[in-house]
Write an enzyme that holds these catalytic residues in place. Structure first.
Site, short mmCIF file in Angstrom:
data_model
loop_
_atom_site.label_atom_id
_atom_site.label_comp_id
_atom_site.label_asym_id
_atom_site.label_seq_id
_atom_site.Cartn_x
_atom_site.Cartn_y
_atom_site.Cartn_z
N CYS A 147 0.95 -1.42 0.29
CA CYS A 147 0.85 -0.02 -0.19
C CYS A 147 0.85 1.34 0.10
CB CYS A 147 -1.21 -0.15 1.73
SG CYS A 147 -0.28 -0.12 3.22
N GLY A 148 2.18 1.15 0.30
CA GLY A 148 3.03 2.80 0.63
C GLY A 148 4.00 2.71 -0.82
N GLU A 150 6.80 -1.12 11.69
CA GLU A 150 5.69 -2.16 11.57
C GLU A 150 5.95 -3.58 10.12
OE1 GLU A 150 4.31 -2.82 7.91
OE2 GLU A 150 4.77 -1.40 6.40
N GLN A 196 4.29 -9.17 3.56
CA GLN A 196 3.72 -8.84 2.40
C GLN A 196 4.73 -8.71 1.43
OE1 GLN A 196 3.00 -5.08 2.91
NE2 GLN A 196 1.06 -5.31 2.50
N ALA A 252 -7.10 -11.70 2.58
CA ALA A 252 -6.69 -13.03 3.74
C ALA A 252 -5.11 -13.25 3.13
CB ALA A 252 -7.01 -14.55 3.66
N ALA A 261 -0.94 -10.87 3.89
CA ALA A 261 -0.03 -10.84 5.07
C ALA A 261 -1.04 -9.45 5.88
CB ALA A 261 1.30 -10.02 4.76
N GLY A 309 -3.99 -8.35 5.73
CA GLY A 309 -5.65 -8.87 6.08
C GLY A 309 -5.82 -10.34 7.35
#
Length: 391
Positions: free
Chosen positions: A48-49, A103, A109, A178, A180, A182
Site C-alpha cells: 500500500c506504500g 511495522e 508482504q 487474507a 499478510a 488481511g
C-alpha cells in the site's frame, strides 16, 4: 569482484505519489516482470506504500527503460545501485521506510512476494540471496530492538482508529483479503474480542485458513458475498489490491457503519453514504507511535548497515556454490558417460567416485577463498575450470 555492483532498484513510494497511481504502476510492473524477468532476474515489491523493482545484472539501458515506465505514472522516481539498493531493501524489510516505523506487515508482504516470484522463476540466482537476506534482516531488527512494540502495522492502526468510533466488542466485522495485511487485521480484531468476524478471500482455502486461526467465518470474495457483508456487518475492512473497486455500493438498509479502505489503488468507490476511513486518515496516529519508537531507529539502522557490509561475502560464497555445483554436475555427467562406455555399473560408480574425490577439495578451497575476501581470485579459477570442462 564486487557482487553488489550488478544490483539495481527502481523505487516509488507513498511520499512521492498517491495510492491510485501506485496501484496502476504495480500493474505495469507486473507486465514488465513477465517481459523482462525471462532474461534478467527481477523482484517486484508492491504494498500500500510502495512499488519497487529490484534487478540483478541488468544493463544501464534495461534499468533506464524500467525507470521510464515508472515515469509514465509519476515523477520522483529513485534509481539506486549496488550497496545503496541493498541498504534500501534491508531498511524496507526492517520497517524503517514505512509510514508506521517498524511495522511488521511489510515483512509478511515481502515474504509473500518473494515466494510468488521465486515460483514464477522471476527471482533467482544472487538476487534470490539478496531478498532472502532482507527477510532475515527484517526479523533480526524486530528481535534485537523494540522498534515494533505497539501497533503491528497500518491494519493495527486502522483497528485502533475504528475503536474510537464504535465498540468493536459489540460489532460484526468483515475483512476482505487474507494476505499478510488481511490476516494481521483478522488476528488483531479477534484479540479485541469482536462479536463476529468474517474473512473473505478470492482463494477460498486461504480465507478458511485465516478464519480457522481466529475463530471466524470464511467466505469467497465475490460481489454477492461482499454485499452480504455490507448488509450484515457493522464494519468492513478491505485490504485487497485490485485495479477495480470491490465495494461498489452500499445496499439499501445495510447495517455497515464504517468501511476501512487499505487497498492500493482504492478498493472502494467514492461518495458512499457511510464513513470511509483511508490510509491518509491514519497518518497522525502513525506519527504518534513513530515518536515513541524514535529511540530504536538508530539501533535498527546499525543492524541494517552491518548486514549490508556482510552481504558481498555472502553473495560471493553463493556465487561460488552455484558455479561449483554446476561444475560438479558437468563433471559427474562426463564421468557417467565414460563409465557407461566400459559397459558396467561398477565402472560408472568408480568414475563418479574418482571425480568427486578429486573435485571436492578444490570446491571447498574455492568457497573458503570467497568467504575470506578473495572472491575475484575464486571466480577466475572457476572460469578456468569451466573452460577446461568445455574444451
Amino acid at each position: 569482484m564486487d557482487f553488489l555492483a550488478p544490483l539495481s532498484a527502481v523505487v516509488l513510494t507513498y511520499r512521492e505519489v498517491g495510492g491510485d497511481a501506485l496501484g496502476a504502476l504495480a500493474e505495469e510492473m507486473r507486465k514488465c516482470a513477465e517481459e523482462l524477468a525471462k532474461a534478467t532476474p527481477m523482484f517486484v515489491l508492491h504494498t500500500c506504500g510502495r512499488v519497487e523493482v529490484y534487478l540483478y545484472g541488468a544493463s544501464e539501458e534495461e534499468v533506464a527503460r524500467v525507470a521510464a515506465r515508472y515515469r509514465r505514472f509519476a515523477e520522483g522516481v529513485k534509481v539506486l545501485r549496488g550497496a545503496e539498493a541493498a541498504r534500501h531493501l534491508f531498511a524496507v524489510a526492517a520497517g524503517l521506510d514505512s509510514m508506521l516505523i517498524g511495522e511488521t506487515d511489510i515483512l509478511g508482504q515481502l515474504e509473500e512476494a518473494y515466494d510468488r516470484q521465486v515460483k514464477a522463476g522471476y527471482t533467482r540466482g544472487l538476487l534470490k540471496t539478496v531478498v532472502e537476506r532482507a527477510v532475515r534482516v527484517g526479523k533480526r531488527v524486530r528481535t534485537e530492538t523494540g522498534i515494533s512494540r505497539g501497533p503491528r502495522g497500518l491494519g493495527s492502526l486502522a483497528v485502533m482508529y475504528v475503536s474510537r468510533m464504535l465498540d468493536l466488542r459489540e460489532a460484526s466485522v468483515a475483512v476482505l483479503g487474507a494476505g499478510a495485511v488481511g490476516a494481521g487485521l483478522a488476528m488483531e480484531l479477534a484479540a479485541r474480542g469482536v462479536k463476529r468476524l468474517v474473512v473473505l478471500n478470492r482463494t477460498y482455502e486461504k480465507a478458511v485458513e485465516v478464519a480457522n486461526r481466529v475463530g471466524g467465518e470464511a467466505r469467497p470474495l465475490t460481489e454477492e458475498e461482499v454485499e452480504k457483508c455490507l448488509a450484515e456487518c457493522d464494519v468492513v475492512f478491505s485490504s485487497v489490491h485490485t485495479l477495480q473497486p470491490v465495494i461498489k455500493r452500499v445496499p439499501p438498509e445495510a447495517r455497515v457503519k464504517v468501511i476501512v479502505d487499505l487497498g492500493v489503488p482504492s478498493s472502494v468507490v467514492p461518495n458512499l453514504p457511510v464513513a470511509v476511513v483511508k490510509i491518509e486518515d491514519l497518518r497522525e496516529l502513525a506519527e504518534e507511535y513513530n515518536r515513541e519508537r524514535a529511540g530504536e531507529v538508530e539501533k535498527a539502522w546499525a543492524i541494517v548497515d552491518e548486514e549490508v557490509a556482510r552481504l558481498p561475502r555472502l553473495l560471493a560464497r553463493r556465487y561460488v556454490e552455484e558455479a561449483t555445483s554446476a561444475i560438479m554436475a558437468q563433471a559427474m555427467a562426463a564421468a557417467e558417460e565414460e563409465g557407461k562406455r566400459a559397459g558396467c555399473d561398477t565402472a560408472v560408480l568408480a568414475a563418479k567416485t574418482t571425480v568427486k574425490r578429486t573435485l571436492l577439495p578444490l570446491i571447498t578451497k574455492l568457497k573458503e577463498m570467497a568467504e575470506n575476501g578473495k572472491a575475484e581470485e575464486a571466480a577466475k579459477l572457476i572460469q578456468l575450470l569451466q573452460e577446461a570442462l568445455q574444451s
